[in-house]
Enzyme design. Structure first.
Site, short mmCIF file in Angstrom:
data_model
loop_
_atom_site.label_atom_id
_atom_site.label_comp_id
_atom_site.label_asym_id
_atom_site.label_seq_id
_atom_site.Cartn_x
_atom_site.Cartn_y
_atom_site.Cartn_z
N HIS A 27 64.09 59.29 68.96
CA HIS A 27 64.08 59.74 70.36
C HIS A 27 65.45 59.52 71.00
O HIS A 27 65.95 60.39 71.73
CB HIS A 27 63.07 58.93 71.18
N GLN A 62 56.59 72.56 65.66
CA GLN A 62 56.55 72.45 67.13
C GLN A 62 57.79 73.07 67.76
O GLN A 62 57.70 73.83 68.73
CB GLN A 62 56.44 70.97 67.51
P1 AMP Z 1 57.01 62.32 70.22
O1 AMP Z 1 57.24 61.17 71.14
O2 AMP Z 1 56.48 61.96 68.87
O3 AMP Z 1 56.25 63.44 70.88
O4 AMP Z 1 58.44 62.92 69.93
C1 AMP Z 1 59.27 63.34 70.98
C2 AMP Z 1 60.43 64.10 70.40
O5 AMP Z 1 61.16 63.25 69.52
C3 AMP Z 1 59.99 65.32 69.58
O6 AMP Z 1 60.86 66.40 69.86
C4 AMP Z 1 60.15 64.84 68.17
O7 AMP Z 1 60.43 65.87 67.26
C5 AMP Z 1 61.34 63.92 68.30
N1 AMP Z 1 61.38 62.97 67.19
C6 AMP Z 1 60.36 62.17 66.77
N2 AMP Z 1 60.73 61.48 65.68
C7 AMP Z 1 62.01 61.84 65.41
C8 AMP Z 1 62.95 61.48 64.39
N3 AMP Z 1 62.66 60.60 63.44
N4 AMP Z 1 64.17 62.06 64.43
C9 AMP Z 1 64.48 62.97 65.38
N5 AMP Z 1 63.64 63.35 66.37
C10 AMP Z 1 62.42 62.80 66.38
#
Ligand code: AMP
Length: 290
Positions: free
Chosen positions: A37, A153
């Site tokens: 994030h 997504q």
């Molecule tokens: P989430 O909180 O899981 O909904 O993720 C929020 C954003 O962070 C989304 O756009 C995810 O794709 C991104 N994200 C989650 N994990 C990672 C990661 N390991 N590397 C890069 N972006 C991430």
């Protein structure tokens, strides 16, 4: 850094920033922030002069048997992590603020939302696109940042933005991983020690596919067999899907061409993890990005 809980106040603050000429960026998250994030936040900060990070565990994107109530909520730690990064506003609305009584609209990107993740998690992407469109309407950002970790997504949100003529540019950022290859995820906190060790099988299977490609394989079927063989060798892993698809349509590919994605969802014990690798062919040259 201001913490905002209501839609009205968030709208007012963002409107004010835009009227002062700020370039507003948005990073939508469900919180329990990790370095993945934070990489989005850093990328967003470079391109925007007023940055909003939303933290909202969106009930509409969880199935009835999924982990909505159990999902980690760590607002104090999230605030501390965001504070040094130059974030201007955290938007953390309660559920009733986003979905008041009588809420009855849904946004759905047909086709793309029904494959892979969508097939395994009916209604998931409808929940995602609905909340993301609401966030876009509330903040009206010039840029919104997403991770390639959730590749399908990102593709669906891009389609929604194009179809609905949204003024928000969608930026997709690289996957951040642990040193042993495991993609960072808020759900990794569910893993018990033996499961945590087993969870490296996702990125190991991608690395095995990359190796076969580097040795010259261009047909998808042997590559998918390789990926599934590595996954099958891990006793704690149960594969939901493991495919190589066209990165634009998410339909299965037969031969590597243009941009493809090796994508998977795998249960490690009861924790469902996803991962992917981008495979880009440019003439005879192929680049694999894990
Ligand atoms: P989430 O909180 O899981 O909904 O993720 C929020 C954003 O962070 C989304 O756009 C995810 O794709 C991104 N994200 C989650 N994990 C990672 C990661 N390991 N590397 C890069 N972006 C991430």
């Amino acid at each position: 850094m201001e913490l905002i809980h209501t839609v009205d106040w968030m709208k007012q603050v963002a409107r004010q920033a835009r009227s002062e000429g700020a370039i507003v960026g948005l990073v939508p998250t469900m919180g329990a922030l990790h370095a993945g994030h934070l990489s989005l936040v850093r990328a967003a900060r470079e391109r925007s002069s007023s940055l909003v990070v939303s933290i909202f565990v969106n009930p509409k994107q969880f199935g009835p048997k999924e982990d909505f109530t159990r999902y980690p909520r760590t607002l104090d730690a999230d605030r501390a992590a965001l504070d040094p990064l130059g974030v201007h506003h955290i938007f953390a609305p309660p559920v009733e603020e986003m979905y008041p009584r009588g809420f009855s609209t849904g946004v759905e990107v047909a086709g793309l939302s029904e494959r892979l993740e969508g097939r395994s998690r009916p209604g998931h992407f409808r929940g995602v696109t609905t909340v993301v469109l609401k966030l876009f309407e509330i903040v009206q950002p010039s840029f919104a940042f997403f991770g390639r970790k959730d590749a399908q997504q990102g593709r669906i949100i891009r389609q929604m933005a194009a179809d609905l003529n949204l003024d928000t540019e969608i930026v997709v950022c690289p996957i951040v991983r642990e040193p042993d290859g495991l993609a960072l995820s808020s759900r990794n906190s569910y893993l018990q020690a033996p499961e945590r060790a087993a969870a490296t099988v996702l990125s190991r299977s991608l690395a095995a596919v990359r190796q076969r490609i580097e040795r010259g394989e261009r047909m998808v079927q042997p590559l998918v067999e390789e990926m599934r063989a590595v996954l099958a060798a891990e006793p704690l892993a149960a594969v939901d899907y493991a495919e190589i698809v066209d990165a634009d349509t998410f339909e299965p590919a037969t031969r590597l061409h243009g941009s493809c994605l090796a994508v998977m969802a795998v249960f490690i014990g009861s924790t469902r993890l996803i991962d992917n690798m981008l495979i880009e062919a440019d003439g005879a040259k192929i680049t694999c990005t894990i």
